[in-house]
Design a protein around this motif. Structure first.
Motif, PDB file in Angstrom:
ATOM      1  N   GLU A  97       0.833  -1.193   0.000  1.00 35.16           N
ATOM      2  CA  GLU A  97       0.000   0.000   0.000  1.00 35.16           C
ATOM      3  C   GLU A  97       0.876   1.255   0.000  1.00 35.16           C
ATOM      4  OE1 GLU A  97      -3.298   0.310  -0.253  1.00 35.16           O
ATOM      5  OE2 GLU A  97      -3.395  -1.858  -0.531  1.00 35.16           O
ATOM      6  N   PRO A  98       0.575   2.228  -0.868  1.00 41.68           N
ATOM      7  CA  PRO A  98       1.379   3.453  -0.898  1.00 41.68           C
ATOM      8  C   PRO A  98       1.178   4.280   0.366  1.00 41.68           C
ATOM      9  CG  PRO A  98      -0.543   3.676  -2.323  1.00 41.68           C
ATOM     10  CD  PRO A  98      -0.514   2.254  -1.868  1.00 41.68           C
ATOM     11  N   GLN A  99       2.263   4.875   0.835  1.00 42.59           N
ATOM     12  CA  GLN A  99       2.232   5.698   2.043  1.00 42.59           C
ATOM     13  C   GLN A  99       3.012   6.988   1.806  1.00 42.59           C
ATOM     14  OE1 GLN A  99       0.923   4.890   5.405  1.00 42.59           O
ATOM     15  NE2 GLN A  99      -0.267   3.472   4.137  1.00 42.59           N
ATOM     16  N   GLN A 100       2.505   8.090   2.385  1.00 44.82           N
ATOM     17  CA  GLN A 100       3.293   9.310   2.450  1.00 44.82           C
ATOM     18  C   GLN A 100       4.303   9.165   3.579  1.00 44.82           C
ATOM     19  OE1 GLN A 100       1.378  13.226   2.052  1.00 44.82           O
ATOM     20  NE2 GLN A 100      -0.592  12.179   2.246  1.00 44.82           N
ATOM     21  N   VAL A 101       5.547   9.485   3.302  1.00 45.12           N
ATOM     22  CA  VAL A 101       6.586   9.452   4.323  1.00 45.12           C
ATOM     23  C   VAL A 101       7.034  10.891   4.560  1.00 45.12           C
ATOM     24  CG1 VAL A 101       8.771   8.449   5.048  1.00 45.12           C
ATOM     25  CG2 VAL A 101       7.319   7.224   3.420  1.00 45.12           C
ATOM     26  N   ILE A 102       6.707  11.423   5.728  1.00 42.57           N
ATOM     27  CA  ILE A 102       7.003  12.825   6.040  1.00 42.57           C
ATOM     28  C   ILE A 102       8.226  12.902   6.943  1.00 42.57           C
ATOM     29  CG2 ILE A 102       6.113  14.966   7.034  1.00 42.57           C
ATOM     30  CD1 ILE A 102       3.302  13.909   6.459  1.00 42.57           C
ATOM     31  N   TYR A 103       9.222  13.640   6.498  1.00 41.29           N
ATOM     32  CA  TYR A 103      10.465  13.778   7.256  1.00 41.29           C
ATOM     33  C   TYR A 103      10.445  15.095   8.030  1.00 41.29           C
ATOM     34  CZ  TYR A 103      12.210   9.864   4.539  1.00 41.29           C
ATOM     35  OH  TYR A 103      12.372   8.625   3.984  1.00 41.29           O
ATOM     36  N   PRO A 104      10.995  15.079   9.254  1.00 41.23           N
ATOM     37  CA  PRO A 104      10.982  16.304  10.072  1.00 41.23           C
ATOM     38  C   PRO A 104      11.834  17.428   9.503  1.00 41.23           C
ATOM     39  CG  PRO A 104      11.482  14.363  11.412  1.00 41.23           C
ATOM     40  CD  PRO A 104      11.566  13.943   9.982  1.00 41.23           C
ATOM     41  N   HIS A 105      12.919  17.053   8.801  1.00 46.78           N
ATOM     42  CA  HIS A 105      13.844  18.069   8.304  1.00 46.78           C
ATOM     43  C   HIS A 105      14.232  17.759   6.861  1.00 46.78           C
ATOM     44  CE1 HIS A 105      14.248  19.491  12.412  1.00 46.78           C
ATOM     45  NE2 HIS A 105      14.585  18.273  12.788  1.00 46.78           N
ATOM     46  N   LEU A 106      14.468  18.800   6.102  1.00 49.22           N
ATOM     47  CA  LEU A 106      14.940  18.640   4.729  1.00 49.22           C
ATOM     48  C   LEU A 106      15.838  19.818   4.376  1.00 49.22           C
ATOM     49  CD1 LEU A 106      15.045  17.355   1.937  1.00 49.22           C
ATOM     50  CD2 LEU A 106      12.933  18.566   1.374  1.00 49.22           C
ATOM     51  N   PRO A 107      17.150  19.659   4.549  1.00 48.06           N
ATOM     52  CA  PRO A 107      18.061  20.748   4.159  1.00 48.06           C
ATOM     53  C   PRO A 107      18.011  20.948   2.644  1.00 48.06           C
ATOM     54  CG  PRO A 107      19.142  19.114   5.558  1.00 48.06           C
ATOM     55  CD  PRO A 107      17.856  18.516   5.131  1.00 48.06           C
ATOM     56  N   LEU A 108      17.907  22.206   2.216  1.00 49.89           N
ATOM     57  CA  LEU A 108      17.860  22.509   0.790  1.00 49.89           C
ATOM     58  C   LEU A 108      18.981  23.470   0.455  1.00 49.89           C
ATOM     59  CD1 LEU A 108      16.203  22.271  -1.926  1.00 49.89           C
ATOM     60  CD2 LEU A 108      15.227  24.479  -1.287  1.00 49.89           C
ATOM     61  N   LYS A 109      19.763  23.106  -0.531  1.00 48.40           N
ATOM     62  CA  LYS A 109      20.857  23.955  -0.982  1.00 48.40           C
ATOM     63  C   LYS A 109      20.530  24.463  -2.376  1.00 48.40           C
ATOM     64  CE  LYS A 109      25.058  25.723  -0.731  1.00 48.40           C
ATOM     65  NZ  LYS A 109      25.394  26.771   0.261  1.00 48.40           N
ATOM     66  N   LEU A 110      20.462  25.785  -2.535  1.00 46.67           N
ATOM     67  CA  LEU A 110      20.208  26.339  -3.860  1.00 46.67           C
ATOM     68  C   LEU A 110      21.436  26.128  -4.746  1.00 46.67           C
ATOM     69  CD1 LEU A 110      18.326  29.718  -3.247  1.00 46.67           C
ATOM     70  CD2 LEU A 110      17.429  27.414  -3.492  1.00 46.67           C
ATOM     71  N   VAL A 111      21.193  25.571  -5.921  1.00 49.92           N
ATOM     72  CA  VAL A 111      22.275  25.342  -6.880  1.00 49.92           C
ATOM     73  C   VAL A 111      22.388  26.567  -7.782  1.00 49.92           C
ATOM     74  CG1 VAL A 111      23.146  23.836  -8.700  1.00 49.92           C
ATOM     75  CG2 VAL A 111      21.793  22.872  -6.813  1.00 49.92           C
ATOM     76  N   VAL A 112      23.558  27.244  -7.717  1.00 45.38           N
ATOM     77  CA  VAL A 112      23.776  28.464  -8.504  1.00 45.38           C
ATOM     78  C   VAL A 112      24.849  28.196  -9.556  1.00 45.38           C
ATOM     79  CG1 VAL A 112      24.399  30.897  -8.460  1.00 45.38           C
ATOM     80  CG2 VAL A 112      23.168  29.891  -6.522  1.00 45.38           C
ATOM     81  N   PHE A 113      24.508  28.446 -10.813  1.00 45.16           N
ATOM     82  CA  PHE A 113      25.453  28.287 -11.912  1.00 45.16           C
ATOM     83  C   PHE A 113      25.859  29.686 -12.394  1.00 45.16           C
ATOM     84  CE2 PHE A 113      22.674  24.584 -11.944  1.00 45.16           C
ATOM     85  CZ  PHE A 113      23.589  23.540 -11.965  1.00 45.16           C
ATOM     86  N   ASP A 114      27.128  29.982 -12.290  1.00 47.60           N
ATOM     87  CA  ASP A 114      27.651  31.290 -12.686  1.00 47.60           C
ATOM     88  C   ASP A 114      28.030  31.239 -14.170  1.00 47.60           C
ATOM     89  OD1 ASP A 114      29.002  33.656 -13.098  1.00 47.60           O
ATOM     90  OD2 ASP A 114      29.987  33.630 -11.148  1.00 47.60           O
ATOM     91  N   ILE A 115      27.259  31.947 -14.995  1.00 43.54           N
ATOM     92  CA  ILE A 115      27.553  31.971 -16.439  1.00 43.54           C
ATOM     93  C   ILE A 115      27.804  33.411 -16.901  1.00 43.54           C
ATOM     94  CG2 ILE A 115      26.289  29.851 -16.927  1.00 43.54           C
ATOM     95  CD1 ILE A 115      23.949  31.565 -17.914  1.00 43.54           C
ATOM     96  N   GLN A 116      28.354  34.216 -15.996  1.00 43.19           N
ATOM     97  CA  GLN A 116      28.588  35.628 -16.294  1.00 43.19           C
ATOM     98  C   GLN A 116      29.617  35.828 -17.405  1.00 43.19           C
ATOM     99  OE1 GLN A 116      28.462  38.391 -12.720  1.00 43.19           O
ATOM    100  NE2 GLN A 116      28.873  36.455 -11.661  1.00 43.19           N
ATOM    101  N   GLU A 117      30.505  34.850 -17.586  1.00 40.57           N
ATOM    102  CA  GLU A 117      31.557  34.999 -18.589  1.00 40.57           C
ATOM    103  C   GLU A 117      31.062  34.721 -20.002  1.00 40.57           C
ATOM    104  OE1 GLU A 117      34.513  36.190 -17.796  1.00 40.57           O
ATOM    105  OE2 GLU A 117      33.790  36.335 -15.724  1.00 40.57           O
ATOM    106  N   LEU A 118      29.891  34.132 -20.124  1.00 44.17           N
ATOM    107  CA  LEU A 118      29.378  33.789 -21.454  1.00 44.17           C
ATOM    108  C   LEU A 118      28.785  35.019 -22.130  1.00 44.17           C
ATOM    109  CD1 LEU A 118      27.516  30.396 -20.756  1.00 44.17           C
ATOM    110  CD2 LEU A 118      29.815  30.735 -21.691  1.00 44.17           C
ATOM    111  N   PRO A 119      28.849  35.080 -23.462  1.00 41.58           N
ATOM    112  CA  PRO A 119      28.167  36.174 -24.184  1.00 41.58           C
ATOM    113  C   PRO A 119      26.656  36.040 -24.039  1.00 41.58           C
ATOM    114  CG  PRO A 119      29.060  34.546 -25.710  1.00 41.58           C
ATOM    115  CD  PRO A 119      29.595  34.188 -24.361  1.00 41.58           C
ATOM    116  N   ALA A 120      25.947  37.118 -24.322  1.00 37.08           N
ATOM    117  CA  ALA A 120      24.492  37.153 -24.094  1.00 37.08           C
ATOM    118  C   ALA A 120      23.763  36.045 -24.840  1.00 37.08           C
ATOM    119  CB  ALA A 120      23.951  38.522 -24.510  1.00 37.08           C
ATOM    120  N   SER A 121      24.157  35.788 -26.092  1.00 35.33           N
ATOM    121  CA  SER A 121      23.470  34.755 -26.876  1.00 35.33           C
ATOM    122  C   SER A 121      23.651  33.372 -26.251  1.00 35.33           C
ATOM    123  CB  SER A 121      23.988  34.750 -28.311  1.00 35.33           C
ATOM    124  OG  SER A 121      25.389  34.517 -28.332  1.00 35.33           O
ATOM    125  N   ALA A 122      24.866  33.106 -25.751  1.00 38.60           N
ATOM    126  CA  ALA A 122      25.129  31.820 -25.107  1.00 38.60           C
ATOM    127  C   ALA A 122      24.377  31.708 -23.788  1.00 38.60           C
ATOM    128  CB  ALA A 122      26.630  31.648 -24.875  1.00 38.60           C
TER     129      ALA A 122
END
Length: 503
Positions: A97-122
């Motif tokens: 039988e399917p069950q929801q599994v609820i966790y007390p904590h969930l650390p979330l890390k924002l993934v940031v990709f730095d593409i400032q060096e690329l030209p605007a079209s890229a």
């Protein structure tokens, strides 16, 4: 930890406190188990049959211009995840039988990709690639989190944020809640004072438990009796002519065609709707029913619609999968006027609304319609009124612009989305590219617009008269297309002859 009671009794107070702290810590990280809501259960079963299906990904992509504090934003995301248990939930089978599994904590890390060096079209290509990849990347329902947040940094003052969630934990209303809470919390950074959100009276798991307890006895019987009358007596399957044969296994790939109804014409639709005691949605739906009749030649048209399914005040501010689907069976028999057809649509829609508490998934399980991998139960065409407000995208000290998702995935043959804006009504007809060519959908949308043009001015127009006018218009369009193709062919032929003579 294997320490027995007798061993604990021999310890000094400091050692006892340490063991007690370990016990409390272990209890704090222990997940809780709850039943799924009926809607969640359907998606869970779909995942068992077709694992790795990304067609239930819900994606929001926005461009942010201004001084974005990513660290502060990450903390605000974390607060929302802590606030809504559903965002800390996975789904597993326990004794089948399917069950929801609820966790007390969930650390979330924002993934940031730095593409400032690329030209605007890229950079623009990277944005397109990320949005497409996120829409296509499936979730594993057994693992948390069932959401992803990724950020592209284009320059010190410009970012792109992509939020992807699985439908089993969210819906369109929930996405708006998520964004509003994020804005409210982020406002605290701008104002340099903490922002507080009102406490939630319940969590989504509470709703799931309540739903299963509520839909029993007389309540369930009343809803089932109504739907039995609606769906009995050979419920017809809408058979639209397609450009390509229906594949055994669908790809779920789609595209969309947009039709913008001007503000002036929107006002005319509002006026006639009011005069006929209807809503704009019902008027647009009735016109769409005529379109489906025109193509299918069927006198009974079955379509689906969505309802928010948040009839209890406690659910209005909850993130979760609440939206429900209703089945509308509309008769266009006996050559009604548009006004008469609109009254049929109104009556059926209002009756369905009064019985909307019965989950679509329970309806499917109860009546067990014909099912296959390449079709959905009851209907293949759906009409949705979108009520998400663009005003919700107002971050403090940041300019926000939504980014369109280039990838359309659909479980249906056709899905008409209707949204009223200050510029008028924007409609998008999403279609399965397994079945339809773009030219066919363009013709459909043009015909729907022509139906609206006719019935708004003449609501007493008979169905047969309207259908004949559509046929005449289509024949004229076919002749024009044939002439155009012949001219294009002759032009190409001249070019080829010229090249041959030159050589």
């Amino acid at each position: 930890m294997n320490t027995t009671f007798n061993e604990i009794s021999q310890l000094n107070p400091a050692e006892k406190r340490e063991i007690l702290a370990q016990i409390l810590e272990n209890q704090a990280i222990k997940p809780q188990y709850f039943p799924l809501s009926f809607a969640q259960q359907r998606l869970w079963f779909v995942e068992q049959i077709q694992p790795g299906n990304s067609s239930y990904n819900i994606l929001l992509a926005i461009r942010l211009q201004g001084a974005l504090n990513v660290t502060y934003l990450e903390k605000r995301f974390q607060e929302i995840i802590s606030r809504h248990e559903i965002l800390r939930t996975s789904f597993i089978a326990v004794k089948g039988e399917p069950q929801q599994v609820i966790y007390p904590h969930l650390p979330l890390k924002l993934v940031v990709f730095d593409i400032q060096e690329l030209p605007a079209s890229a950079q623009e290509q990277e944005i397109t690639n990320l949005v497409f990849q996120e829409s296509q990347q499936p979730f594993d329902l057994t693992q948390i989190p069932l959401l992803r947040v990724k950020i592209l940094q284009l320059n010190p003052q410009e970012f792109v944020l992509v939020l992807t969630m699985h439908h089993i934990i969210t819906d369109a209303w929930s996405i708006e809640i998520f964004v509003k809470e994020l804005i409210t919390l982020y406002q605290g950074f701008s104002d340099q004072q903490p922002a507080n959100l009102p406490e939630l009276p319940i969590q989504y798991a509470d709703f799931a438990v309540w739903q299963r307890k509520h839909l029993t006895g007389k309540v369930l019987e009343n809803h089932l009796n109504y739907w039995q009358k609606q769906l009995a007596n050979n419920l017809p399957e809408l058979k639209l002519p397609t450009d390509y044969p229906r594949p055994e296994i669908p790809t779920y790939q789609g595209a969309k065609k947009t039709l913008v109804i001007s503000q002036d014409f929107t006002e005319k639709i509002k006026k006639v709707s009011l005069q006929l005691g209807s809503t704009i949605f019902m008027t647009l739906l009735a016109a769409f029913e005529i379109l489906l009749h025109y193509y299918s030649h069927q006198e009974e048209i079955v379509v689906g619609i969505d309802v928010a399914n948040r009839n209890r005040a406690e659910t209005e501010r909850l993130i979760g999968f609440f939206v429900n689907q209703l089945v509308l069976r509309i008769s266009v028999a006996e050559n009604p006027t548009f006004q008469e057809l609109l009254q049929r649509v109104k009556s059926v829609t209002l009756d369905a609304f009064s019985h909307q508490d019965l989950p679509f998934d329970l309806l499917v399980n109860t009546f067990n319609p014909k099912r296959s991998l390449n079709t959905s139960p009851f209907f293949q065409v759906k009409v949705v009124l979108e009520t998400i407000h663009s005003s919700s995208l107002d971050f403090p000290e940041l300019t926000i612009n939504p980014i369109a998702n280039p990838s359309i995935q659909t479980q249906l043959d056709l899905l008409l989305r209707i949204k009223e804006t200050t510029q008028g009504i924007i409609t998008n007809l999403e279609y399965s590219t397994d079945l339809f060519a773009e030219a066919t959908i363009t013709r459909m949308m043009n015909n729907w617009q022509e139906i609206l043009n006719q019935v708004v001015g003449k609501p007493d127009l008979k169905l047969a008269t309207l259908i004949n006018e559509l046929k005449t218009a289509d024949l004229q369009q076919d002749k024009q297309n044939k002439v155009k193709h012949q001219q294009e062919f002759q032009q190409k032929l001249k070019i080829v002859k010229r090249k041959i003579s030159t050589n």
